[in-house]
Design an enzyme around this catalytic site. Structure first.
Site, PDB file in Angstrom:
ATOM      1  N   GLU A   6      -2.875  -6.911  15.485  1.00 33.45           N
ATOM      2  CA  GLU A   6      -2.439  -5.578  15.048  1.00 33.45           C
ATOM      3  C   GLU A   6      -3.574  -4.572  15.265  1.00 33.45           C
ATOM      4  O   GLU A   6      -3.330  -3.386  15.472  1.00 33.45           O
ATOM      5  CB  GLU A   6      -2.012  -5.624  13.567  1.00 33.45           C
ATOM      6  CG  GLU A   6      -1.041  -4.511  13.202  1.00 33.45           C
ATOM      7  CD  GLU A   6      -0.357  -4.723  11.860  1.00 33.45           C
ATOM      8  OE1 GLU A   6       0.810  -5.132  11.839  1.00 33.45           O
ATOM      9  OE2 GLU A   6      -0.995  -4.456  10.821  1.00 33.45           O
ATOM     10  N   HIS A  37      -1.509 -33.496  18.630  1.00 34.23           N
ATOM     11  CA  HIS A  37      -0.314 -34.264  19.006  1.00 34.23           C
ATOM     12  C   HIS A  37       0.828 -33.342  19.385  1.00 34.23           C
ATOM     13  O   HIS A  37       1.986 -33.721  19.328  1.00 34.23           O
ATOM     14  CB  HIS A  37       0.083 -35.186  17.854  1.00 34.23           C
ATOM     15  CG  HIS A  37      -0.984 -36.204  17.592  1.00 34.23           C
ATOM     16  ND1 HIS A  37      -1.021 -37.415  18.235  1.00 34.23           N
ATOM     17  CD2 HIS A  37      -2.088 -36.142  16.811  1.00 34.23           C
ATOM     18  CE1 HIS A  37      -2.089 -38.078  17.839  1.00 34.23           C
ATOM     19  NE2 HIS A  37      -2.759 -37.333  16.973  1.00 34.23           N
ATOM     20  N   GLU A  52      10.903  -4.521   3.886  1.00 32.59           N
ATOM     21  CA  GLU A  52      10.976  -5.925   3.446  1.00 32.59           C
ATOM     22  C   GLU A  52      10.546  -6.049   1.981  1.00 32.59           C
ATOM     23  O   GLU A  52      11.222  -6.688   1.163  1.00 32.59           O
ATOM     24  CB  GLU A  52      10.053  -6.811   4.309  1.00 32.59           C
ATOM     25  CG  GLU A  52      10.490  -6.983   5.741  1.00 32.59           C
ATOM     26  CD  GLU A  52       9.913  -5.925   6.662  1.00 32.59           C
ATOM     27  OE1 GLU A  52       9.563  -4.808   6.187  1.00 32.59           O
ATOM     28  OE2 GLU A  52       9.814  -6.196   7.873  1.00 32.59           O
ATOM     29  N   LYS A  92       9.780  -0.385  12.599  1.00 33.85           N
ATOM     30  CA  LYS A  92      10.223  -0.225  11.207  1.00 33.85           C
ATOM     31  C   LYS A  92      11.285   0.879  11.114  1.00 33.85           C
ATOM     32  O   LYS A  92      12.312   0.721  10.477  1.00 33.85           O
ATOM     33  CB  LYS A  92       9.034   0.203  10.331  1.00 33.85           C
ATOM     34  CG  LYS A  92       8.021  -0.869  10.024  1.00 33.85           C
ATOM     35  CD  LYS A  92       7.064  -0.293   8.984  1.00 33.85           C
ATOM     36  CE  LYS A  92       5.805  -1.079   8.825  1.00 33.85           C
ATOM     37  NZ  LYS A  92       4.822  -0.413   7.974  1.00 33.85           N
ATOM     38  N   LYS A 149       0.845  -1.204   0.000  1.00 32.63           N
ATOM     39  CA  LYS A 149       0.000   0.000   0.000  1.00 32.63           C
ATOM     40  C   LYS A 149       0.879   1.253   0.000  1.00 32.63           C
ATOM     41  O   LYS A 149       0.675   2.163  -0.773  1.00 32.63           O
ATOM     42  CB  LYS A 149      -0.903  -0.053   1.235  1.00 32.63           C
ATOM     43  CG  LYS A 149      -1.873   1.087   1.330  1.00 32.63           C
ATOM     44  CD  LYS A 149      -2.808   0.860   2.515  1.00 32.63           C
ATOM     45  CE  LYS A 149      -3.283   2.175   3.063  1.00 32.63           C
ATOM     46  NZ  LYS A 149      -4.049   2.029   4.295  1.00 32.63           N
ATOM     47  N   GLY A 158      -4.360  -2.129   5.767  1.00 32.57           N
ATOM     48  CA  GLY A 158      -3.541  -3.206   5.211  1.00 32.57           C
ATOM     49  C   GLY A 158      -4.075  -4.587   5.553  1.00 32.57           C
ATOM     50  O   GLY A 158      -4.219  -5.457   4.695  1.00 32.57           O
ATOM     51  N   ARG A 159      -4.413  -4.801   6.837  1.00 33.74           N
ATOM     52  CA  ARG A 159      -4.823  -6.150   7.256  1.00 33.74           C
ATOM     53  C   ARG A 159      -6.258  -6.494   6.848  1.00 33.74           C
ATOM     54  O   ARG A 159      -6.739  -7.587   7.128  1.00 33.74           O
ATOM     55  CB  ARG A 159      -4.616  -6.316   8.767  1.00 33.74           C
ATOM     56  CG  ARG A 159      -5.191  -5.201   9.616  1.00 33.74           C
ATOM     57  CD  ARG A 159      -4.680  -5.263  11.048  1.00 33.74           C
ATOM     58  NE  ARG A 159      -5.061  -4.091  11.830  1.00 33.74           N
ATOM     59  CZ  ARG A 159      -4.364  -2.971  11.864  1.00 33.74           C
ATOM     60  NH1 ARG A 159      -3.264  -2.847  11.148  1.00 33.74           N
ATOM     61  NH2 ARG A 159      -4.760  -1.952  12.617  1.00 33.74           N
TER      62      ARG A 159
HETATM   63  O1  F6P Z   1       2.946  -4.559   9.801  1.00 33.90           O
HETATM   64  C1  F6P Z   1       2.669  -3.199   9.662  1.00 33.90           C
HETATM   65  C2  F6P Z   1       2.032  -2.895   8.341  1.00 33.90           C
HETATM   66  O2  F6P Z   1       1.867  -1.522   8.264  1.00 33.90           O
HETATM   67  C3  F6P Z   1       0.707  -3.619   8.135  1.00 33.90           C
HETATM   68  O3  F6P Z   1      -0.348  -2.995   8.713  1.00 33.90           O
HETATM   69  C4  F6P Z   1       0.671  -3.690   6.663  1.00 33.90           C
HETATM   70  O4  F6P Z   1      -0.259  -4.622   6.237  1.00 33.90           O
HETATM   71  C5  F6P Z   1       2.094  -4.067   6.346  1.00 33.90           C
HETATM   72  O5  F6P Z   1       2.849  -3.304   7.258  1.00 33.90           O
HETATM   73  C6  F6P Z   1       2.540  -3.850   4.935  1.00 33.90           C
HETATM   74  O6  F6P Z   1       2.407  -2.528   4.542  1.00 33.90           O
HETATM   75  P1  F6P Z   1       2.476  -2.114   3.023  1.00 33.90           P
HETATM   76  O7  F6P Z   1       1.313  -2.708   2.322  1.00 33.90           O
HETATM   77  O8  F6P Z   1       2.419  -0.615   3.011  1.00 33.90           O
HETATM   78  O9  F6P Z   1       3.763  -2.618   2.462  1.00 33.90           O
END
Ligand code: F6P
Length: 558
Positions: free
Chosen positions: A359, A390, A214, A522, A208, A273-274
């Protein structure tokens, strides 16, 4: 939306008194008192999802009091505010409109004086056209070959939802191979790149913000790999055949080298995002399952949205689950909630809920900006059954902790091989039964008496081991039976949990739709990353962080 401290409500105080009686009661007693308990405490959604919540430490009185709590916290008003598009994510001044993404009747939803539906429909149509082209082989790679592999690069909400859904719905998938890369650990991308051919691979960069460390690191490595494999180096024309962005940040997408006009599917700041798998972030789902199935997923979620919006609180499934969760979390003071899907395809469902729930509701400041003096979000965890049986179920059965669980299973299997499914369901039923009712000493003794092990030695062993075999039971669970796991029922199930999370957040009086805690980590990772580049030892942070950084440098120095 008012900011109401739940612990100051009349209902909360009355629940506290009620808890003092209920904590002495065993689930067995509740079933003895009401032989029709299943009928009284179970509900069916659209004849496709049955929720049995009878194996909980609740009575009609409990439920009435919990409903009063929801009313005092003005849950109904909050639900309307969300669906109206009000900016209920106040700290970030954003609406919370994942529900608009599956608003299948297209009823206008206005944000900043603009109906959001036309833009949603436009992006959905573009996604459908694009997916059709890729699936049917009309979209070609730079050497004019059909696309065979999709690599989705994203993390958190831009990964877990699409990954969980594509895994859960594998029986509906088409010929395209789907790969997901989320971890910044180079191993993740290394292993994936080893398995694909640049000529026939489409990379989807799902972010987003298009700034997440990452995702951007993995995206850059994928792009470098792609350039290194294609004959003419750094040819942006080739990029256009192999890189797609899903983002709200067109500037950053452009800077990366992807044309936002032709190769980007937009999402908006009012999609959290979630909760974004329903938006363009769901493109890997649509590519993997086809647009018809994606729309069925939306339809299922929409059906649950209508139920959530229009059903009285005492009949409302997400509300019932949320209130039962609050009952344990805030009165029994349980710490965790377990999710056990008895469906191998749903193996990432607990991880998906972990993010969406923890979150959202992992907060300790209320909507007035004050520290909270009651519990908020639970720890969510789980594994598919029967593997969990198990592994950690022993603690559920005989440990010292009460762990409310949700057991989820389909009645119709996609693979009815011999008697596998009956055995799976038998395990599901056995576990929920034993967790609730346990096994007492007289049952154990009766068992001894009916066995033929009658030597004095064996009798002695039996006598001594009896206390260790007692299962106290009284561990609550919900059983969620799904007729069959289809795109439609999965959509409804996900929306059920989304609204459960929303309901709990409203009652906890917190903001569920920001995640400042994650943001700090972050930023710090970025600053530590710069420190790792210097050859000199550092003394900038606390002694532990300095010590670890300096050892890292020492061990990695050539
Ligand atoms: O983990 C934090 C977060 O901001 C989430 O809420 C989000 O889904 C994720 O990082 C990834 O964010 P982006 O879609 O901006 O890469």
């Amino acid at each position: 939306m008012k900011n109401i401290n739940p612990s100051h409500t009349k209902a909360w105080k009355s629940l506290k008194r009620h808890f003092n009686q209920m904590k002495k009661i065993h689930i067995i007693d509740l079933f003895r008192q009401d032989t029709d308990r299943f009928k009284h405490f179970s509900k069916t959604f659209n004849n496709e999802i049955l929720i049995d919540y009878s194996k909980n430490l609740i009575t009609h009185k409990t439920m009435n009091k919990l409903i009063k709590l929801a009313k005092e916290c003005e849950l109904n008003e909050a639900i309307s505010a969300m669906f109206r598009g009000e900016k209920i994510n106040r700290i970030e001044n954003k609406s919370v409109l994942h529900v608009a993404l599956r608003n299948r009747q297209n009823i206008p939803i206005v944000v900043d004086k603009q109906d959001v539906m036309p833009q949603i429909n436009k992006v959905l149509e573009n996604m459908k056209k694009f997916c059709q082209d890729v699936i049917q082989g009309k979209w070609k790679g730079y050497t004019n070959k059909n696309i065979t592999d999709i690599v989705s690069i994203g993390i958190g909400g831009s990964h877990l939802g699409p990954y969980m859904v594509t895994e859960t719905l594998i029986p509906y998938k088409n010929h395209l191979n789907i790969h997901f890369i989320s971890n910044i650990d180079g191993t993740h991308i290394f292993e994936t790149l080893n398995r694909i051919n640049p000529e026939t691979t489409l990379f989807i960069i799902a972010s987003k913000t298009f700034t997440t460390q990452e995702t951007m690191t993995n995206a850059c490595s994928a792009r470098n790999w792609f350039f290194s494999k294609t004959t003419t180096n750094r040819n942006l024309k080739h990029i256009s055949k192999h890189f797609i962005a899903l983002s709200a940040n067109s500037e950053a997408v452009k800077k990366f080298g992807i044309n936002p006009i032709t190769n980007m599917f937009e999402l908006w700041d009012w999609v959290g995002g979630r909760f974004s798998l329903w938006s363009s972030i769901g493109l890997p789902i649509m590519l993997s399952l086809g647009s018809d199935n994606f729309e069925l997923l939306l339809n299922g979620a929409y059906a649950m949205d209508l139920h959530f919006q229009n059903t009285p609180l005492n009949e409302n499934l997400p509300v019932i689950l949320a209130l039962i969760g609050i009952w344990y979390n805030n009165f029994f003071l349980t710490e965790t909630e377990a999710i056990f899907p008895y469906d191998q395809y749903m193996h990432r469902f607990p991880a998906y809920l972990q993010q969406s729930n923890m979150e959202s509701n992992g907060k300790s400041i209320d909507r007035n900006g004050h520290p909270i003096n009651y519990q908020t979000g639970s720890i969510i965890w789980g594994e598919p059954g029967t593997n969990g049986q198990h592994s950690f179920y022993q603690l559920l059965h005989q440990g010292t902790k009460m762990i409310p669980c949700d057991f989820i299973a389909p009645t119709i299997s996609h693979h009815p091989i011999h008697d596998h499914h009956e055995k799976l369901i038998a395990n599901f039923l056995a576990q929920t039964k034993v967790l609730a009712f346990g096994k007492n000493i007289s049952e154990i003794q009766q068992e001894y008496e009916t066995t033929n092990s009658k030597t004095p030695y064996e009798e002695n062993i039996n006598f001594n081991s009896a206390p260790f075999k007692i299962l106290p039971g009284n561990n609550p669970s919900n059983s969620i039976l799904i007729k069959k796991i289809t795109p439609y029922t999965l959509g409804a199930l996900i929306a059920l949990y989304e609204h459960k999370i929303f309901t709990q957040g409203i009652i906890f009086n917190i903001y569920s739709f920001d995640q400042w805690g994650v943001e700090l980590g972050k930023k710090l990772a970025d600053s530590i990353y710069l420190k790792l580049q210097h050859t000199n030892n550092i003394s900038y942070y606390d002694s532990s962080t300095n010590g670890l950084i300096n050892r890292y440098k020492f061990w990695t120095r050539p």
